[in-house]
Design a protein around this motif. Structure first.
Motif, PDB file in Angstrom:
ATOM      1  N   GLY A 129       0.857  -1.187   0.000  1.00 27.47           N
ATOM      2  CA  GLY A 129       0.000   0.000   0.000  1.00 27.47           C
ATOM      3  C   GLY A 129       0.887   1.229   0.000  1.00 27.47           C
ATOM      4  O   GLY A 129       1.871   1.278   0.746  1.00 27.47           O
ATOM      5  N   VAL A 130       0.568   2.188  -0.850  1.00 24.25           N
ATOM      6  CA  VAL A 130       1.412   3.394  -0.915  1.00 24.25           C
ATOM      7  C   VAL A 130       0.533   4.622  -0.744  1.00 24.25           C
ATOM      8  O   VAL A 130      -0.469   4.780  -1.451  1.00 24.25           O
ATOM      9  N   PHE A 131       0.906   5.459   0.215  1.00 23.71           N
ATOM     10  CA  PHE A 131       0.201   6.714   0.445  1.00 23.71           C
ATOM     11  C   PHE A 131       1.147   7.846   0.064  1.00 23.71           C
ATOM     12  O   PHE A 131       2.275   7.914   0.552  1.00 23.71           O
ATOM     13  N   VAL A 132       0.689   8.712  -0.824  1.00 20.43           N
ATOM     14  CA  VAL A 132       1.508   9.880  -1.186  1.00 20.43           C
ATOM     15  C   VAL A 132       0.782  11.150  -0.732  1.00 20.43           C
ATOM     16  O   VAL A 132      -0.445  11.214  -0.787  1.00 20.43           O
ATOM     17  N   ALA A 133       1.546  12.106  -0.259  1.00 22.81           N
ATOM     18  CA  ALA A 133       0.944  13.363   0.184  1.00 22.81           C
ATOM     19  C   ALA A 133       1.864  14.521  -0.196  1.00 22.81           C
ATOM     20  O   ALA A 133       3.092  14.408  -0.135  1.00 22.81           O
ATOM     21  N   LYS A 134       1.235  15.614  -0.558  1.00 24.55           N
ATOM     22  CA  LYS A 134       1.985  16.826  -0.927  1.00 24.55           C
ATOM     23  C   LYS A 134       1.488  17.968  -0.063  1.00 24.55           C
ATOM     24  O   LYS A 134       0.281  18.251   0.003  1.00 24.55           O
ATOM     25  N   ARG A 135       2.404  18.560   0.656  1.00 25.18           N
ATOM     26  CA  ARG A 135       2.052  19.736   1.464  1.00 25.18           C
ATOM     27  C   ARG A 135       3.046  20.822   1.094  1.00 25.18           C
ATOM     28  O   ARG A 135       4.246  20.693   1.362  1.00 25.18           O
ATOM     29  N   GLY A 136       2.541  21.881   0.439  1.00 24.43           N
ATOM     30  CA  GLY A 136       3.437  22.921  -0.059  1.00 24.43           C
ATOM     31  C   GLY A 136       4.433  22.278  -1.009  1.00 24.43           C
ATOM     32  O   GLY A 136       4.033  21.560  -1.930  1.00 24.43           O
ATOM     33  N   SER A 137       5.691  22.461  -0.755  1.00 25.74           N
ATOM     34  CA  SER A 137       6.692  21.860  -1.645  1.00 25.74           C
ATOM     35  C   SER A 137       7.160  20.506  -1.123  1.00 25.74           C
ATOM     36  O   SER A 137       7.951  19.824  -1.746  1.00 25.74           O
ATOM     37  N   GLU A 138       6.670  20.128   0.068  1.00 25.24           N
ATOM     38  CA  GLU A 138       7.096  18.851   0.657  1.00 25.24           C
ATOM     39  C   GLU A 138       6.245  17.708   0.119  1.00 25.24           C
ATOM     40  O   GLU A 138       5.029  17.831  -0.018  1.00 25.24           O
ATOM     41  N   VAL A 139       6.900  16.591  -0.173  1.00 27.30           N
ATOM     42  CA  VAL A 139       6.186  15.392  -0.616  1.00 27.30           C
ATOM     43  C   VAL A 139       6.599  14.231   0.273  1.00 27.30           C
ATOM     44  O   VAL A 139       7.791  14.080   0.572  1.00 27.30           O
ATOM     45  N   SER A 140       5.629  13.454   0.716  1.00 23.14           N
ATOM     46  CA  SER A 140       6.024  12.228   1.397  1.00 23.14           C
ATOM     47  C   SER A 140       5.329  11.021   0.786  1.00 23.14           C
ATOM     48  O   SER A 140       4.176  11.090   0.359  1.00 23.14           O
ATOM     49  N   VAL A 141       6.079   9.952   0.730  1.00 19.90           N
ATOM     50  CA  VAL A 141       5.586   8.687   0.175  1.00 19.90           C
ATOM     51  C   VAL A 141       5.820   7.622   1.239  1.00 19.90           C
ATOM     52  O   VAL A 141       6.958   7.369   1.616  1.00 19.90           O
ATOM     53  N   ALA A 142       4.737   7.038   1.724  1.00 17.27           N
ATOM     54  CA  ALA A 142       4.876   6.017   2.760  1.00 17.27           C
ATOM     55  C   ALA A 142       4.335   4.695   2.241  1.00 17.27           C
ATOM     56  O   ALA A 142       3.318   4.650   1.548  1.00 17.27           O
ATOM     57  N   VAL A 143       5.051   3.643   2.578  1.00 17.42           N
ATOM     58  CA  VAL A 143       4.745   2.317   2.034  1.00 17.42           C
ATOM     59  C   VAL A 143       4.398   1.361   3.174  1.00 17.42           C
ATOM     60  O   VAL A 143       5.163   1.237   4.136  1.00 17.42           O
ATOM     61  N   THR A 144       3.255   0.687   3.034  1.00 19.28           N
ATOM     62  CA  THR A 144       2.897  -0.337   4.015  1.00 19.28           C
ATOM     63  C   THR A 144       2.822  -1.689   3.310  1.00 19.28           C
ATOM     64  O   THR A 144       2.777  -1.762   2.086  1.00 19.28           O
ATOM     65  N   GLY A 145       2.831  -2.733   4.111  1.00 19.54           N
ATOM     66  CA  GLY A 145       2.677  -4.083   3.555  1.00 19.54           C
ATOM     67  C   GLY A 145       3.970  -4.698   3.049  1.00 19.54           C
ATOM     68  O   GLY A 145       4.076  -5.909   2.967  1.00 19.54           O
ATOM     69  N   ALA A 146       4.917  -3.875   2.704  1.00 16.02           N
ATOM     70  CA  ALA A 146       6.084  -4.388   1.987  1.00 16.02           C
ATOM     71  C   ALA A 146       7.351  -4.474   2.836  1.00 16.02           C
ATOM     72  O   ALA A 146       8.231  -5.274   2.539  1.00 16.02           O
ATOM     73  N   GLY A 147       7.436  -3.665   3.879  1.00 17.72           N
ATOM     74  CA  GLY A 147       8.708  -3.550   4.579  1.00 17.72           C
ATOM     75  C   GLY A 147       8.915  -4.614   5.639  1.00 17.72           C
ATOM     76  O   GLY A 147       8.005  -4.948   6.385  1.00 17.72           O
TER      77      GLY A 147
END
Lengths: 166, 787, 267
Positions: C187-205
């Motif tokens: 599962g991958v959740f991506v979020a953009k706040r202003g110029s910041e981007v985060s990509v978090a991965v579940t299920g795989a790690g």
């Protein structure tokens, strides 16, 4: 032992149970409502689905003591005064069951589906929303048809009542 | 056709109780004073049982008894049996290892039965079971099908090389000759994946003992209560048959897994006398995964020889079949006589030779699962034929039609005499339904969206309606495979039909009533079907092998005809006419050429009051029984076509279209028959795409719950387009062929042929999970790039 | 199940008191992990403290630039919440795809977060959205909170009370379900706040939820699915089981990331 009081199919019931008693055990063993079934240990098959305060839940994954004061409807409580619920009727009419074991959970899930997603349900919606219920007999083909028809029939049945209420 | 007669889509009579929660399954049954059994199961795949110490456990709260294999042996309770003798190539008998209901000396698979605890509550029984100390001498496990025979570890003392039998069928020399003459030979290695049947109702048993009568009652989840009684009585030695009643009430699906006589019901009914109270056991799903008989599990090499015209001239097959740790009730028949005789498929192949090695492993027993042998055969044949068509550059539909058997009866080189069929008719209809002409465009459309589309065919045949007793007897069966029925007419003209067939989803209470109502011309409401109780029904062989229609209903028809014959005698007295002048039509007896009639109900009343005839000349009453033994197998056949679209990015396979055209002979209730097809296809799609039982090298079942064993859900499947063709079966009075297994037999090769068509190569195994298909698709992409 | 004593406190404070006082006590939220585990006798708490009666642990509120969700709020309530759907639709989407409808009626955000199942959906959202986990004792960021497989920073007697999600400009979630269990295989959740981007991965790690810096950098340059073309996640440190080996899972991380971005950008 601990006491639990709740309303099941419109009747107030009180039972003295071991705390580890699951809702499905309370229904089947204490109340002898054996229409609700157990088909797995991992909360996946949905044979045990009942309505808890109007929402479909897996009674095999709910402690009896957790539902103190709540209202529960089981498959036995769906027909009113001997008149089948439109969803029950639809399962019969469309051959939505074979061995009958998953059927109570399927019907309870289907009624819940209609309350969440409305009376006009297309095939993709029904298939997608049915992922908490497993049937080994029908290949789902006729269950899907039954739910679509039952949903529509529930809409028709509900319309006059709603108008009367307004 | 009347609204409720043969051919009508009558809504099911049994449904009312199921949709209102009033079904009565074994676990719904509670006997006064009931106790609960919990089985202590082996955590090891293979170990010696050095010592079982239950002293501390026996003193725990609520414990009524703890029993082991020694207690069963002391009571002279025999082991579980395998009822079909297979002979090796050299004529020697198969090597059957002993199979005690509770282990003696050794455990042979994870889940094997070490001891049983009977207690006041299930929790107490389980608590005590955990307190039993067992000293296991852990041994290496034999797990792999292909290498079991060469393992240094021995599962049973009776078989040094873990081999149950080396068996063969067909003409080896003729087949070798055909291959020498071949223009082209297609070769295939395949694995038919192990499956867990998983009916939604887990197995259950309630054993009861009546001290006053000295009689046992067993309520159990069985597809064949009479067979259970026979085995428990004659072989296991629980009690003589007249002191043992077996009741199989509503049963929540079987698919074969509830044919067999297992350890748990044996122990429950025996223990009921030991503890002097009823004993109940209900399997949980994990126990079901561990201890229900599994299905399939073949490793096969197969070859098909064709001549210069593309005519099939020979087939040879070598299969290793895994039968698990013990021989289950009918296990030995599945990879032999239910398998190899179907290798001719729908094709005219003059020479076929098949060798089967069956092996023991430290895994759950393997036995019949929906289709039983025939899905395995169909997978071999239809994968071979599809690949041959591709290799020869022929259209797979045309290649099949070129080689179809066209003249009947047809004697295959592998036992079977096909009685009738019209295979091309089914193919043509299926091609229309799937819109074969539009396939090329659909493939282009998919390709534009980055997807791969493929189509797969399966021309299956099955041998059903098992079976002529003398024929199966000559092949090693320990029983006859007739069916029995009794038709009891009440004085008011209502009818009770007692049948040895068991209904656990098939809708017999409706279809059987349709037949009787149709033949007797009485309302369907006036007909009740009674089954599943050895105290009510005299005899029966049960429901499996798609036999309830062809065999069970034929027995009923025969009994109904006897009732009509007796009714004519009664009517002759009442109507004061000669018996030869009495006709029976539409529920009335009437005297030919006159207006004198007697309706069926009045005739029944006259039969019972017996006022109009002398009881010495004609027996009062109206009740007849019949046994029906079929003259041949039946041969349902058809064509299934599957169309898939694959996302090469994720490996997800979507089934876009499914056309099924089946020839089941005469159909009693098309609604029910279509439902059987749907369910069968779903199980076959499950095998092809989702399901697979896996043991690790230590013999631990790693797919022991629905968390890891993937059951088909609604969103895994499409709706199915089901069509039919009809050639009435000449081998039984009703023209029925049977429909229960067809879908599961037809569908796996249709799916895999579609996937391999989409991918452009054959390297796909079952289950073709997204991971398998993704990896295979990467290979396709690489090859396409290279071209 | 083994025997236990059942408690049903009416407030979070009472629950915390019971948790502190009773030896070997466990909290029961929606129960959809704990009860099956107890049924299989793999967990055996002496005391079970059912949070179902704690009204103060329920509810969804918009507080300025945050959406605050009570720990005992069910997945269905989050999925159906007008507040969540308006403020962070991707979070409502995620909640509407956890388990099945019946599970969503019982399962709770607090239970899911506190359990930190490596295949659960919520941890990815919390990490990508930069959520704050508020306990009865303190506030933790998602990075501080999720410490490993089924491991969190929760201490003895500590209860998750609510979770606060700051609003973001764009976010999306995509998951590839385990065909059998229907949990997230990836599962991958991506979020953009202003110029910041985060990509978090579940299920795989192998260690549970994690962030994917390479994808974040690429998306920071341009927040479009195409930016991820050619970027592959390594198979090192990725889970392998019979449903998906590390190579396939690693591949799916990329596929799901592109899908999540496509959802976030409405393309």
């Amino acid at each position: 032992m601990a006491t639990v009081s709740l309303t099941v199919n419109g009747k107030a019931v009180t039972a003295n149970v071991d705390p580890r008693t699951l809702l499905v055990q309370l229904l089947r063993e204490n109340l002898r409502l054996t229409g609700t079934h157990v088909g797995c240990d991992t909360s996946q098959c949905g044979a045990c689905v009942v309505h808890l305060d109007g929402k479909a839940v897996k009674s095999c994954t709910t402690l009896a003591l957790s539902v103190d004061g709540a209202t529960v409807t089981t498959i036995e409580g769906l027909a009113v005064n001997g008149v089948l619920h439109p969803m029950q009727e639809a399962f019969r009419e469309h051959h939505g069951l074979q061995c009958g074991y998953c059927t109570p959970g399927m019907i309870m899930a289907a009624v819940d589906m209609v309350s969440r997603r409305g009376h006009s349900l297309d095939e993709a919606t029904i298939r997608d929303d049915l992922d908490g219920n497993i049937c080994r007999c029908t290949g789902y083909h006729n269950i899907v048809k039954a739910i679509a028809a039952g949903a529509e029939a529930m809409g028709k049945a509900a319309t006059p009542t709603r108008k009367a209420a307004e | 056709m009347s609204a409720t007669g043969i051919g009508a889509a009558v809504r099911r009579k049994e449904d009312h109780r199921f949709i209102t929660g009033q079904g009565r399954y074994t676990d719904d049954i509670n006997r006064p004073g009931q106790t609960y059994a919990y089985f202590l199961r082996s955590p090891h795949a293979h170990a010696t049982l050095n010592r079982i110490d239950a002293k501390a456990a026996a003193t725990m709260p609520g414990v009524l008894g703890i029993y082991t294999g020694e207690d069963l042996a002391a009571d002279k309770i025999g082991g579980l049996i395998c009822g079909w003798m297979i002979h090796n190539k050299d004529g020697s008998p198969m090597r059957a290892g002993s199979h005690p209901a509770l282990a003696q000396g050794k455990v042979r698979y994870v889940g094997d039965h070490v001891a049983v605890v009977v207690a006041e509550t299930l929790a107490q029984a389980r608590d005590a079971a955990e307190a039993i100390s067992v000293d296991y001498g852990v041994l290496p496990a034999v797990v792999d099908t292909a290498s079991a025979a060469s393992s240094k570890t021995q599962v049973h003392a009776e078989s040094a090389d873990n081999t149950v039998f080396n068996w063969h069928l067909g003409d080896k020399a003729a087949t070798e000759k055909a291959f020498k003459a071949a223009k082209h030979v297609t070769k295939l290695d395949l694995v038919n994946n192990r499956l867990v049947p998983n009916p939604m109702e887990p197995r259950a048993a309630v054993g009861d003992y009546d001290q006053g009568e000295g009689a046992f009652t067993l309520y159990t989840t069985s597809q064949n209560p009479h067979v259970a009684r026979l085995v428990l009585s004659a072989f296991i030695g629980i009690a003589p048959e007249n002191k043992l009643r077996v009741v199989a009430p509503d049963v929540g699906g079987g698919f074969g897994s509830k044919i067999f006589i297992y350890a748990e019901e044996t122990v429950c009914v025996w223990a009921a006398k030991k503890v002097g109270r009823p004993v109940k056991w209900t399997s949980d799903r994990t126990e079901a995964f561990l201890s229900d008989a599994h299905g399939r599990d073949h490793v096969t090499h197969a070859e098909l020889a064709t001549d210069a015209d593309g005519k099939m001239i020979g087939m040879r097959v070598k299969t290793t079949a895994n039968l698990g740790a013990y021989l289950s009730t009918f296990s030995s028949s599945v990879p032999t006589y239910l398998y190899a005789p179907l290798l001719s498929g729908q094709y005219d192949i003059p020479a076929i030779y098949c060798e089967v090695d069956a092996v023991y492993t430290n895994t759950a027993p393997v036995d019949a699962y929906r289709g039983a042998g025939r899905p395995e055969a169909t997978f071999v044949v239809e994968r071979l034929v599809e690949i041959a068509a591709r290799e020869l550059g022929k259209d797979p539909a045309k290649f099949r039609m070129q080689n179809y058997i066209k003249k009947f009866p047809h004697q295959t080189p592998v036992i079977m005499m096909y009685d009738t069929g019209n295979y091309a008719a089914s193919m043509k209809k299926a091609l229309e339904i799937i819109d074969y002409k539009g396939l090329a465009k659909r493939k282009r459309d998919s390709a534009r969206n980055g997807k791969l589309r493929g189509i797969g065919f399966s021309s299956y045949i099955e041998a059903c309606g098992i079976a002529p007793s003398a024929a199966v007897g000559s092949l090693g069966a320990g029983v006859g495979l007739w069916e029995s029925a009794e038709v009891r007419v009440n004085p008011v003209g209502t009818v009770e039909v007692l049948t040895g067939s068991h209904s656990h989803g098939q809708g017999h209470e409706t279809t059987f009533a349709q037949l009787v109502s149709d033949r007797l011309g009485i309302p369907i409401e006036n007909v009740s079907i009674i089954h599943g109780d050895t105290d009510k029904v005299q005899m029966g062989m049960g429901t499996y092998g798609s036999r309830s229609g062809a065999v069970g209903m034929s027995a009923i028809a025969k009994a109904v005809d006897k009732v009509i014959a007796k009714g004519k005698k009664v009517a002759a007295y009442v109507l004061e006419a000669d018996e030869a002048d009495i006709d029976f039509k539409d529920g009335n007896f009437h005297v030919k050429g006159t207006d004198k009639t007697l309706d069926f109900g009045s005739c029944a009343l006259q039969a019972y009051i017996a006022h109009k005839f002398n009881g010495q000349d004609l027996e009062p009453g109206l009740k007849e029984g019949a046994f029906y033994d079929p003259t041949n197998f039946t041969f349902p056949a058809g064509v299934h076509i599957c169309e898939v679209e694959i996302d090469p990015e994720t490996g997800i396979t979507r089934i876009e279209r499914w056309a099924a055209v089946d020839d089941f002979g005469i159909v009693i209730n098309p609604m029910i028959v279509e439902g059987q097809v749907h369910g069968g296809i779903a199980q076959g799609v499950g095998q092809a795409l989702l399901e697979g039982a896996r043991y690790n090298q230590d013999g631990q079942l790693v797919t022991a719950s629905f968390m890891d064993y993937c059951m088909p859900r609604a969103d895994d499947l499409p709706s199915f387009d089901v069509g039919m063709t009809v050639t009435p079966c000449p081998s039984n009075p009703l023209g029925i062929k049977g429909c229960g297994e067809a879908g599961a037999i037809a569908s796996p090769p249709a799916v895999i042929n579609a996937i391999t068509d989409a991918l452009g190569h054959e390297e796909v195994t079952m289950p073709a999970t997204p991971q398998v298909v993704w990896r295979a698709a990467q290979k396709s992409i690489k090859r396409m790039a290279a071209e | 199940m083994y025997a236990f004593t059942y408690h049903r406190p009416a407030t979070a404070r009472q629950a915390a008191g019971l948790l502190a006082k009773k030896e070997d006590a466990k909290l029961l939220a929606g129960g959809h992990t704990l009860l099956p585990t107890m049924k299989q006798r793999l967990a055996s708490p002496t005391h079970l403290v059912d949070l179902g009666g704690c009204a103060d642990l329920r509810g969804i509120e918009r507080k300025g630039r945050n959406v605050v969700i009570g720990a005992m709020t069910t997945h269905a309530e989050v999925a159906d919440s007008a507040v969540v759907r308006e403020a962070i639709p991707s979070l409502a989407y995620l909640a509407s795809h956890i388990g099945d409808p019946h599970v969503r009626h019982r399962g709770t955000i607090g239970g899911s977060v506190a359990n930190n199942d490596p295949a659960a959906d919520y941890p990815a959202a919390l990490m990508a959205l930069g959520a704050t986990i508020v306990t009865n004792k303190r506030k933790l960021t998602a990075e501080e909170f999720f410490t490993g497989l089924y491991e969190t920073a929760l201490e003895e007697g500590e209860i998750v009370v609510r979770i606060s999600f700051p609003l973001v400009s764009k976010a999306g979630y995509a998951k590839f379900r385990n065909p059998a269990s229907r949990y997230a295989l990836v599962g991958v959740f991506v979020a953009k706040r202003g110029s910041e981007v985060s990509v978090a991965v579940t299920g795989a790690g192998e260690g549970g939820v994690f962030r994917w810096p390479e994808a974040e950098a690429a998306l920071k340059a341009r927040f479009a699915a195409k930016s991820l073309d050619g970027i592959k996640h390594t198979a090192k440190g990725i889970n392998a089981d019979m449903h998906a080996d590390a190579e396939y899972r690693a591949h799916l991380i990329g596929v799901m990331a592109r899908e999540a971005v496509a959802r976030a950008t409405g393309k």
